[in-house]
Design an enzyme around this catalytic site. Structure first.
Site, PDB file in Angstrom:
ATOM      1  N   HIS A  33      21.774  92.583  41.698  1.00  0.00           N
ATOM      2  CA  HIS A  33      22.761  91.618  41.122  1.00  0.00           C
ATOM      3  C   HIS A  33      24.147  92.156  41.119  1.00  0.00           C
ATOM      4  CE1 HIS A  33      19.650  89.544  38.397  1.00  0.00           C
ATOM      5  NE2 HIS A  33      19.214  89.237  39.796  1.00  0.00           N
ATOM      6  N   HIS A  70      25.041  88.237  44.149  1.00  0.00           N
ATOM      7  CA  HIS A  70      24.434  89.492  44.383  1.00  0.00           C
ATOM      8  C   HIS A  70      25.316  90.381  45.085  1.00  0.00           C
ATOM      9  CE1 HIS A  70      19.692  89.215  43.901  1.00  0.00           C
ATOM     10  NE2 HIS A  70      20.168  87.971  43.442  1.00  0.00           N
ATOM     11  N   HIS A 103      22.017  83.744  40.719  1.00  0.00           N
ATOM     12  CA  HIS A 103      22.637  84.937  40.713  1.00  0.00           C
ATOM     13  C   HIS A 103      23.744  85.208  41.653  1.00  0.00           C
ATOM     14  CE1 HIS A 103      18.678  85.823  38.826  1.00  0.00           C
ATOM     15  NE2 HIS A 103      19.539  85.953  37.719  1.00  0.00           N
ATOM     16  N   ARG A 127      13.288  85.673  46.478  1.00  0.00           N
ATOM     17  CA  ARG A 127      14.624  84.844  46.755  1.00  0.00           C
ATOM     18  C   ARG A 127      14.090  83.526  47.603  1.00  0.00           C
ATOM     19  NH1 ARG A 127      18.067  90.588  47.331  1.00  0.00           N
ATOM     20  NH2 ARG A 127      17.361  91.494  45.453  1.00  0.00           N
ATOM     21  N   HIS A 139      24.703  91.571  33.526  1.00  0.00           N
ATOM     22  CA  HIS A 139      25.714  91.744  34.902  1.00  0.00           C
ATOM     23  C   HIS A 139      26.370  90.695  35.211  1.00  0.00           C
ATOM     24  CE1 HIS A 139      21.326  93.113  36.535  1.00  0.00           C
ATOM     25  NE2 HIS A 139      21.995  94.120  35.743  1.00  0.00           N
ATOM     26  N   HIS A 176      20.603  93.510  32.808  1.00  0.00           N
ATOM     27  CA  HIS A 176      20.536  92.086  33.029  1.00  0.00           C
ATOM     28  C   HIS A 176      20.344  91.344  31.723  1.00  0.00           C
ATOM     29  CE1 HIS A 176      19.436  88.406  35.396  1.00  0.00           C
ATOM     30  NE2 HIS A 176      18.485  88.259  34.260  1.00  0.00           N
ATOM     31  N   ASP A 188      25.066  87.754  36.645  1.00  0.00           N
ATOM     32  CA  ASP A 188      23.897  86.975  35.859  1.00  0.00           C
ATOM     33  C   ASP A 188      24.600  85.338  35.433  1.00  0.00           C
ATOM     34  OD1 ASP A 188      22.396  89.112  36.105  1.00  0.00           O
ATOM     35  OD2 ASP A 188      22.385  89.621  34.221  1.00  0.00           O
ATOM     36  N   HIS A 221      16.464  82.078  42.935  1.00  0.00           N
ATOM     37  CA  HIS A 221      15.007  82.592  42.928  1.00  0.00           C
ATOM     38  C   HIS A 221      14.089  81.748  42.844  1.00  0.00           C
ATOM     39  CE1 HIS A 221      16.383  86.759  42.960  1.00  0.00           C
ATOM     40  NE2 HIS A 221      17.598  86.211  42.470  1.00  0.00           N
TER      41      HIS A 221
END
Length: 151
Positions: A63, A48, A46, A140, A80, A71, A83, A117
């Site tokens: 995000h 962020h 993603h 993360r 998002h 999401h 995403d 992630h």
């Protein structure tokens, strides 16, 4: 700001490292790169909100989501902007990245962060309480701040 290339170096507390390049196209952004040191399998990937790594990847915020959507998967209308789905690491822990995305422009993401992630992003369809906000992708693993790529 003109839409030139952007790049990010990803660093994790436990070793995952990599680099990602964002190249603007006519109607999408080409996202390419490689991340090493991951566990085999899928990992949420993603953009962020914040380019703040003062507390490691935890300080990058949620995000990137300028439209205030829930999401979802990269191909969903309801998602998002940040995403980007999943990247998949092979048995050696290496994930090759080759994505085309039309949810954002390069100029919008300069100074934000990329996060990989620990687990798989369920793309908003997992039924978990975090599915519609984070994809329930877990902690993360590594991150970095997106900057303009020098010529």
């Amino acid at each position: 700001m003109a839409d030139g290339k952007a790049c990010v170096t990803l660093i994790g507390a436990e070793g995952p490292m990599g680099s990602v390049v964002f190249t603007p196209g006519e109607s999408s952004v080409k996202v390419t790169g490689e991340v090493t040191g991951l566990t085999p399998g899928k990992h949420g990937f993603h953009i962020h909100q914040f380019g703040d790594v003062s507390s490691g990847c935890a300080s990058t915020g949620g995000h990137y989501n300028p439209a205030g959507k829930t999401h979802g998967a990269p191909e969903d209308g309801e998602r998002h902007a940040g995403d980007l789905g999943n990247i998949e690491a092979n048995e050696e822990g290496v994930a090759k990245i080759d994505i085309e995305d039309s949810g954002f422009k390069v100029s919008e993401i300069i100074g934000r962060a990329v996060v990989v992630h620990e687990g798989e992003d369920d793309l908003g369809a997992g039924g978990h309480e975090l599915s519609k906000s984070t994809g329930n992708a877990g902690g993360r693993k590594c991150c970095g701040i997106i900057g303009l790529q020098s010529a």
